[in-house]
Design an enzyme around this catalytic site. Structure first.
Site, PDB file in Angstrom:
ATOM      1  N   GLU A 140      -6.998   4.544   7.750  1.00 50.57           N
ATOM      2  CA  GLU A 140      -6.850   5.983   7.464  1.00 50.57           C
ATOM      3  C   GLU A 140      -8.124   6.520   6.813  1.00 50.57           C
ATOM      4  O   GLU A 140      -8.497   7.676   7.027  1.00 50.57           O
ATOM      5  CB  GLU A 140      -5.606   6.214   6.596  1.00 50.57           C
ATOM      6  CG  GLU A 140      -4.336   6.070   7.435  1.00 50.57           C
ATOM      7  CD  GLU A 140      -3.130   5.511   6.715  1.00 50.57           C
ATOM      8  OE1 GLU A 140      -3.075   5.560   5.477  1.00 50.57           O
ATOM      9  OE2 GLU A 140      -2.217   4.995   7.406  1.00 50.57           O
TER      10      GLU A 140
ATOM     11  N   ASN B 263       0.875  -1.171   0.000  1.00 47.91           N
ATOM     12  CA  ASN B 263       0.000   0.000   0.000  1.00 47.91           C
ATOM     13  C   ASN B 263       0.914   1.222   0.000  1.00 47.91           C
ATOM     14  O   ASN B 263       1.480   1.566   1.032  1.00 47.91           O
ATOM     15  CB  ASN B 263      -0.888  -0.049   1.254  1.00 47.91           C
ATOM     16  CG  ASN B 263      -1.718   1.206   1.427  1.00 47.91           C
ATOM     17  OD1 ASN B 263      -1.795   2.042   0.534  1.00 47.91           O
ATOM     18  ND2 ASN B 263      -2.344   1.327   2.593  1.00 47.91           N
TER      19      ASN B 263
ATOM     20  N   HIS C 120      -9.623   1.038   4.750  1.00 53.76           N
ATOM     21  CA  HIS C 120      -8.343   1.208   5.454  1.00 53.76           C
ATOM     22  C   HIS C 120      -8.565   2.119   6.664  1.00 53.76           C
ATOM     23  O   HIS C 120      -9.392   3.034   6.616  1.00 53.76           O
ATOM     24  CB  HIS C 120      -7.298   1.817   4.503  1.00 53.76           C
ATOM     25  CG  HIS C 120      -5.929   1.826   5.099  1.00 53.76           C
ATOM     26  ND1 HIS C 120      -5.524   2.801   5.981  1.00 53.76           N
ATOM     27  CD2 HIS C 120      -4.900   0.958   4.978  1.00 53.76           C
ATOM     28  CE1 HIS C 120      -4.278   2.529   6.364  1.00 53.76           C
ATOM     29  NE2 HIS C 120      -3.882   1.415   5.776  1.00 53.76           N
TER      30      HIS C 120
ATOM     31  N   SER D   2       3.307  -2.005  10.268  1.00 54.94           N
ATOM     32  CA  SER D   2       4.762  -2.044  10.465  1.00 54.94           C
ATOM     33  C   SER D   2       5.382  -3.400  10.120  1.00 54.94           C
ATOM     34  O   SER D   2       6.302  -3.855  10.808  1.00 54.94           O
ATOM     35  CB  SER D   2       5.130  -1.609  11.891  1.00 54.94           C
ATOM     36  OG  SER D   2       4.675  -0.285  12.133  1.00 54.94           O
TER      37      SER D   2
ATOM     38  N   LYS E 239       0.168   4.250  -0.309  1.00 52.00           N
ATOM     39  CA  LYS E 239      -0.485   5.440   0.272  1.00 52.00           C
ATOM     40  C   LYS E 239      -0.203   6.663  -0.605  1.00 52.00           C
ATOM     41  O   LYS E 239      -0.117   6.520  -1.823  1.00 52.00           O
ATOM     42  CB  LYS E 239      -0.038   5.638   1.729  1.00 52.00           C
ATOM     43  CG  LYS E 239      -0.230   4.365   2.553  1.00 52.00           C
ATOM     44  CD  LYS E 239      -0.091   4.576   4.037  1.00 52.00           C
ATOM     45  CE  LYS E 239      -0.296   3.251   4.753  1.00 52.00           C
ATOM     46  NZ  LYS E 239      -0.245   3.368   6.202  1.00 52.00           N
TER      47      LYS E 239
ATOM     48  N   GLU F  69      -5.442  -5.004  10.476  1.00 47.49           N
ATOM     49  CA  GLU F  69      -4.447  -3.962  10.704  1.00 47.49           C
ATOM     50  C   GLU F  69      -4.766  -3.232  12.002  1.00 47.49           C
ATOM     51  O   GLU F  69      -5.587  -2.306  12.013  1.00 47.49           O
ATOM     52  CB  GLU F  69      -4.453  -2.959   9.542  1.00 47.49           C
ATOM     53  CG  GLU F  69      -4.134  -3.583   8.200  1.00 47.49           C
ATOM     54  CD  GLU F  69      -3.562  -2.555   7.237  1.00 47.49           C
ATOM     55  OE1 GLU F  69      -2.456  -2.777   6.741  1.00 47.49           O
ATOM     56  OE2 GLU F  69      -4.199  -1.521   7.014  1.00 47.49           O
TER      57      GLU F  69
ATOM     58  N   GLY G 166       2.218   2.366  10.701  1.00 47.78           N
ATOM     59  CA  GLY G 166       3.133   3.496  10.536  1.00 47.78           C
ATOM     60  C   GLY G 166       3.817   3.910  11.822  1.00 47.78           C
ATOM     61  O   GLY G 166       4.442   4.966  11.895  1.00 47.78           O
TER      62      GLY G 166
HETATM   63  P1  PGA Z   1       2.724   0.364   7.580  1.00 39.55           P
HETATM   64  O1  PGA Z   1       1.265   0.540   6.917  1.00 39.55           O
HETATM   65  O2  PGA Z   1       3.293  -0.914   7.049  1.00 39.55           O
HETATM   66  O3  PGA Z   1       3.499   1.581   7.120  1.00 39.55           O
HETATM   67  O4  PGA Z   1       2.528   0.328   9.053  1.00 39.55           O
HETATM   68  C1  PGA Z   1       0.416  -0.558   6.718  1.00 39.55           C
HETATM   69  C2  PGA Z   1      -0.898  -0.110   6.151  1.00 39.55           C
HETATM   70  O5  PGA Z   1      -1.413   0.923   6.584  1.00 39.55           O
HETATM   71  O6  PGA Z   1      -1.461  -0.758   5.252  1.00 39.55           O
END
Ligand code: PGA
Length: 256
Positions: A97, A9, A95, A213, A11, A167, A173
């Site tokens: 976010e 992803n 997601h 992460s 983003k 997640e 993140g």
């Molecule tokens: P990250 O993001 O690996 O940077 O923690 C994962 C995601 O939000 O899909």
């Protein structure tokens, strides 16, 4: 052999040139993809270019979001048909976010999942609790509610096209990863929900990715868990070397 699915992803990261370079590296360096499913989800504006670079490589392309309608006065939105047209096979839906920054509701997410399937896209449906919910021992309740709501309009026969991504919001993140055991516990819960909500066959075949992460250093341990069938990778999918190592950890586990 286990079925595994690793998706990146991206983003809102990378410019056009960096995106094309990364896709080119994946194209030339990812091997053995018959053992594992791999996809990348770039920003909308780069989808077509990336899909062209990755054509015939076995690496799929996905959108990071889509709207519930096919067309109309929805300024700033993109439809499932447009994603398909740009070369997408997948779309990430719900997601954290989107849920937390953009206020997407469980109901809106459910409508998107239904629409994605009707457009012939394979949704990657995200669920996960916040840190506060985990501290309050509301992980089960939260994940169950999100799962049941997101899949409320999905027929059992369409579940083969659906991937679930667990997640935990506190791990996204942040550099803080769920332990393999914490991930496996929630994945086992999701699998049992799928059994109750659909049937045991759906539960057994369901791909449940872990996200939050994931890095080359922790991928093998996470993917080694019985119920962890892949990864949805944010930050570490922006570097070819890191993403390729995570794919490799998946391939090794797929064979074991
Ligand atoms: P990250 O993001 O690996 O940077 O923690 C994962 C995601 O939000 O899909």
């Amino acid at each position: 052999m286990r079925k595994l699915f690793v998706a990146g992803n991206w983003k809102m990261n990378l410019d056009r040139e960096q995106s094309l370079v990364l896709a080119g590296q994946l194209r030339s360096e990812a091997g053995g993809l018959e053992d594992i499913t791999v996809a990348v989800c770039p920003p909308f504006v780069y989808l077509k270019g990336i899909a062209d670079v990755l054509k015939d490589t076995g690496i799929g392309v996905g959108g990071q979001n889509m709207h519930t309608e096919s067309s109309g006065a929805f300024t700033g939105e993109v439809s499932g048909g447009m994603l398909r047209d740009a070369g997408c096979e997948y779309v990430i839906i719900g997601h954290s976010e989107r849920r937390h920054i953009f206020g997407e509701s469980d109901e809106f997410i459910a409508e998107k999942v239904k629409k994605a399937l009707s457009e012939g896209l394979k949704p990657i449906v995200c669920v996960g609790e916040t840190l506060e919910q985990r501290k309050n021992e509301e992980t089960q309740k939260t994940v169950s509610r999100q799962f049941e709501s997101a899949l409320q309009y999905v027929d059992k026969d369409d579940m083969a096209a659906v991937t679930i991504a667990y997640e935990p919001v506190w791990a996204i993140g942040t550099g803080r990863t769920a332990t393999p055991q914490q991930a496996d516990d929630v994945h086992a819960l999701i699998r049992s929900l799928a059994g109750d909500f659909f049937d045991p066959e759906v539960a057994e075949g369901l791909i449940i990715q872990y996200g939050g992460s994931v890095k080359p250093e922790n991928a093998a341990d996470l993917l080694g868990k019985e119920n962890v069938d892949g990864a949805l990778v944010g930050g570490a999918s922006l570097t070819a070397a890191d993403f390729l190592q995570i794919i490799e950890a998946g391939r090794t586990n797929a064979k074991s």
